[in-house]
Design an enzyme around this catalytic site. Structure first.
Site, PDB file in Angstrom:
ATOM      1  N   HIS A 154     -81.213 -85.215   0.722  1.00 57.90           N
ATOM      2  CA  HIS A 154     -82.246 -86.248   0.800  1.00 57.90           C
ATOM      3  C   HIS A 154     -81.676 -87.557   0.279  1.00 57.90           C
ATOM      4  O   HIS A 154     -80.849 -87.552  -0.637  1.00 57.90           O
ATOM      5  CB  HIS A 154     -83.482 -85.868  -0.035  1.00 57.90           C
ATOM      6  CG  HIS A 154     -84.692 -86.647   0.353  1.00 57.90           C
ATOM      7  ND1 HIS A 154     -84.993 -87.858  -0.222  1.00 57.90           N
ATOM      8  CD2 HIS A 154     -85.644 -86.403   1.281  1.00 57.90           C
ATOM      9  CE1 HIS A 154     -86.103 -88.320   0.334  1.00 57.90           C
ATOM     10  NE2 HIS A 154     -86.519 -87.464   1.249  1.00 57.90           N
ATOM     11  N   GLU A 176     -88.164 -80.148   5.045  1.00 59.87           N
ATOM     12  CA  GLU A 176     -88.101 -79.628   6.404  1.00 59.87           C
ATOM     13  C   GLU A 176     -87.796 -78.136   6.458  1.00 59.87           C
ATOM     14  O   GLU A 176     -88.173 -77.457   7.408  1.00 59.87           O
ATOM     15  CB  GLU A 176     -87.069 -80.403   7.227  1.00 59.87           C
ATOM     16  CG  GLU A 176     -87.340 -81.899   7.322  1.00 59.87           C
ATOM     17  CD  GLU A 176     -88.555 -82.246   8.156  1.00 59.87           C
ATOM     18  OE1 GLU A 176     -89.498 -81.445   8.216  1.00 59.87           O
ATOM     19  OE2 GLU A 176     -88.561 -83.338   8.741  1.00 59.87           O
TER      20      GLU A 176
HETATM   21  N1  ACO Z   1     -75.327 -80.670   4.953  1.00 56.57           N
HETATM   22  C1  ACO Z   1     -74.032 -80.946   4.719  1.00 56.57           C
HETATM   23  N2  ACO Z   1     -73.608 -82.102   4.212  1.00 56.57           N
HETATM   24  C2  ACO Z   1     -74.524 -83.020   3.919  1.00 56.57           C
HETATM   25  C3  ACO Z   1     -75.892 -82.794   4.115  1.00 56.57           C
HETATM   26  C4  ACO Z   1     -76.291 -81.570   4.660  1.00 56.57           C
HETATM   27  N3  ACO Z   1     -77.572 -81.276   4.887  1.00 56.57           N
HETATM   28  N4  ACO Z   1     -76.580 -83.888   3.723  1.00 56.57           N
HETATM   29  C5  ACO Z   1     -75.672 -84.792   3.307  1.00 56.57           C
HETATM   30  N5  ACO Z   1     -74.429 -84.260   3.416  1.00 56.57           N
HETATM   31  C6  ACO Z   1     -73.170 -84.891   3.056  1.00 56.57           C
HETATM   32  C7  ACO Z   1     -72.837 -85.984   4.050  1.00 56.57           C
HETATM   33  O1  ACO Z   1     -72.077 -85.485   5.138  1.00 56.57           O
HETATM   34  C8  ACO Z   1     -72.064 -86.958   3.210  1.00 56.57           C
HETATM   35  O2  ACO Z   1     -70.743 -86.527   3.125  1.00 56.57           O
HETATM   36  P1  ACO Z   1     -69.535 -87.601   3.259  1.00 56.57           P
HETATM   37  O3  ACO Z   1     -69.727 -88.527   2.087  1.00 56.57           O
HETATM   38  O4  ACO Z   1     -68.311 -86.754   3.178  1.00 56.57           O
HETATM   39  O5  ACO Z   1     -69.734 -88.279   4.580  1.00 56.57           O
HETATM   40  C9  ACO Z   1     -72.689 -86.809   1.822  1.00 56.57           C
HETATM   41  O6  ACO Z   1     -73.344 -85.521   1.801  1.00 56.57           O
HETATM   42  C10 ACO Z   1     -73.708 -87.862   1.506  1.00 56.57           C
HETATM   43  O7  ACO Z   1     -74.616 -87.931   2.583  1.00 56.57           O
HETATM   44  P2  ACO Z   1     -75.295 -89.264   3.085  1.00 56.57           P
HETATM   45  O8  ACO Z   1     -75.072 -89.370   4.553  1.00 56.57           O
HETATM   46  O9  ACO Z   1     -74.952 -90.423   2.224  1.00 56.57           O
HETATM   47  O10 ACO Z   1     -76.788 -88.912   2.785  1.00 56.57           O
HETATM   48  P3  ACO Z   1     -78.022 -89.709   3.304  1.00 56.57           P
HETATM   49  O11 ACO Z   1     -78.799 -90.118   2.126  1.00 56.57           O
HETATM   50  O12 ACO Z   1     -77.681 -90.758   4.282  1.00 56.57           O
HETATM   51  O13 ACO Z   1     -78.728 -88.551   4.118  1.00 56.57           O
HETATM   52  C11 ACO Z   1     -80.144 -86.921   4.946  1.00 56.57           C
HETATM   53  C12 ACO Z   1     -79.915 -87.907   3.789  1.00 56.57           C
HETATM   54  C13 ACO Z   1     -80.163 -87.691   6.248  1.00 56.57           C
HETATM   55  C14 ACO Z   1     -81.489 -86.246   4.758  1.00 56.57           C
HETATM   56  C15 ACO Z   1     -78.980 -85.884   4.944  1.00 56.57           C
HETATM   57  O14 ACO Z   1     -78.985 -85.161   3.714  1.00 56.57           O
HETATM   58  C16 ACO Z   1     -79.047 -84.954   6.127  1.00 56.57           C
HETATM   59  O15 ACO Z   1     -78.518 -85.290   7.188  1.00 56.57           O
HETATM   60  N6  ACO Z   1     -79.685 -83.740   5.977  1.00 56.57           N
HETATM   61  C17 ACO Z   1     -79.814 -82.841   7.080  1.00 56.57           C
HETATM   62  C18 ACO Z   1     -80.953 -83.284   8.000  1.00 56.57           C
HETATM   63  C19 ACO Z   1     -82.329 -83.115   7.340  1.00 56.57           C
HETATM   64  O16 ACO Z   1     -82.619 -82.109   6.693  1.00 56.57           O
HETATM   65  N7  ACO Z   1     -83.210 -84.122   7.543  1.00 56.57           N
HETATM   66  C20 ACO Z   1     -84.589 -84.104   7.028  1.00 56.57           C
HETATM   67  C21 ACO Z   1     -84.746 -84.993   5.825  1.00 56.57           C
HETATM   68  S1  ACO Z   1     -86.365 -84.914   5.117  1.00 56.57           S
HETATM   69  C22 ACO Z   1     -87.283 -85.992   6.072  1.00 56.57           C
HETATM   70  O17 ACO Z   1     -86.837 -87.013   6.496  1.00 56.57           O
HETATM   71  C23 ACO Z   1     -88.712 -85.657   6.414  1.00 56.57           C
END
Ligand code: ACO
Length: 363
Positions: A246, A305
């Site tokens: 998140h 989710e």
């Molecule tokens: N699985 C694996 N790796 C992850 C995940 C995940 N679920 N979430 C983040 N990371 C990693 C990213 O790849 C990134 O790695 P990097 O620095 O090597 O590129 C690091 O963790 C930091 O991630 P960010 O992209 O900075 O996180 P951001 O705050 O932009 O993303 C998000 C948040 C979009 C929710 C992300 O965690 C994600 O994609 N999760 C999976 C999709 C999901 O569950 N979405 C629903 C969110 S809840 C809602 O909106 C209702």
């Protein structure tokens, strides 16, 4: 420049606050645990929208007013259901909502909140070869949604679970879809325009589009013993695990526990498959352990989710409908923020930093 606008404060709100370090969600002065499972969706609406819409009925009258709005939306949009039933469900709902009047007041707000609640069941029934079921305005909102879906009054435990879901997701700070709604509202456009922008943002897999992929992940894993290897392969391939991580929470999303409580009630009443839930629990454990190893410096925990997927599946919604069901609850938050922006905000107009070439200066 703040890429992704992390920590940029772009609005003041009385609607909701997220403390990402302690995992607290506050909705108009109340903790989520005070509201979810204790307050009906219509009551939560009255609380959320208080002072933002002229003529908003008190909590006790808002349920009947929402019921009348369901009936009006059904009469207005019923004729479009047949032609849109072949579209992806979310797109069909969005197309019909686009035809609602673009007002600023209570009637527009109630129509927009009622619309996904009426249209998701109608489109799903049509897609299955059946006829849409007209709303029963006297019923509670969640109970009527399940009645329109199944064609029969739902067991109280199922209606209570959906009600708890709708309250749990009603609002959540300045997330991507809410920000989109506020940008549109800041231009003076009406509530339908703002909600349509929000729907577009919600659709993406990084936001509201994740719960379907959560079930795909569970299906692909199949049995608990395969979770660790499957997850390791996904992470090694550079893919993200849906339902984890998140932007704001650095601890477990409090909405996950609010929804898990409803899932446990469904399971105890025999209304959710125990095997599915046991697999999900194993996958969650394996995913949390793998993510902690994968990103030791970035807490990546279960988000809303993951449990949305389990709850909505148990309630009988197909996975391609999950994002539209999310919109049933969140529409209220979008409207609250849009009204707040219109009443108290200014035109939202940030700047970009130009990094392209400049015209050559004449010598
Ligand atoms: N699985 C694996 N790796 C992850 C995940 C995940 N679920 N979430 C983040 N990371 C990693 C990213 O790849 C990134 O790695 P990097 O620095 O090597 O590129 C690091 O963790 C930091 O991630 P960010 O992209 O900075 O996180 P951001 O705050 O932009 O993303 C998000 C948040 C979009 C929710 C992300 O965690 C994600 O994609 N999760 C999976 C999709 C999901 O569950 N979405 C629903 C969110 S809840 C809602 O909106 C209702």
């Amino acid at each position: 420049m703040a890429n992704g606008l992390d920590d940029v404060v772009a609005a003041e709100t009385v609607l909701s606050d997220i403390d990402g370090e302690s995992g607290q969600l506050v909705l108009r002065g109340h903790g989520l645990d005070e509201l979810a499972g204790r307050t009906r969706y219509a009551e939560a609406l009255a609380l959320l929208l208080d002072g933002l819409l002229e003529g908003l009925p008190a909590a006790a009258e808002l349920g009947p007013a929402l019921g009348r709005a369901r009936a009006e939306v059904y009469l207005r949009l019923r004729g479009q259901v047949d032609s849109l039933a072949d579209q992806p469900l979310f797109d069909g709902v969005r197309a019909m909502m686009a035809t609602l009047p673009d007002g600023h007041g209570l009637q527009s707000a109630l129509s927009l909140i009622a619309a996904p609640a009426v249209l998701v069941p109608a489109l799903l029934r049509r897609r299955g070869g059946g006829n849409p079921v007209a709303p029963a305005p006297e019923l509670d909102h969640a109970a009527d949604i399940l009645r329109m879906l199944d064609g029969a009054e739902p067991e109280p435990v199922r209606a209570a679970a959906l009600d708890r879901y709708l309250v749990t997701v009603i609002d959540h700070g300045l997330n991507a879809s809410t920000f989109a709604a506020r940008v549109v509202a800041s231009t003076g456009a009406g509530l339908t325009s703002a909600v349509l922008a929000a729907l577009g943002a919600l659709k993406g897999p990084l936001h509201g589009g994740a719960p379907g992929p959560v079930l795909e992940m569970l299906d692909a894993i199949g049995e608990a013993g395969k979770a660790e290897a499957w997850i390791a392969a996904e992470l090694a391939a550079g893919r993200r695990l849906p339902g984890f991580g998140h932007r704001v929470y650095r601890v477990r999303d409090p909405r996950a526990d609010a929804l898990n409580a409803a899932i446990e009630q469904l399971r105890d009443a025999g209304a959710a498959a125990g095997g599915r839930l046991a697999l999900a629990a194993s996958v969650e454990r394996a995913a949390l352990a793998a993510l902690a190893r994968h990103k030791p410096d970035r807490p990546l925990l279960t988000n809303v989710e993951f449990y949305t997927a389990l709850l909505l599946e148990a309630l009988g919604f197909p996975r391609d409908g999950f994002t539209a069901v999310f919109a049933m609850g969140r529409c209220a938050g979008w409207i609250g923020h849009s009204r707040e922006q219109a009443l108290h905000g200014r035109l939202l107009r940030p700047r970009s930093r130009y990094i392209g070439p400049r015209p050559q200066q004449a010598a």
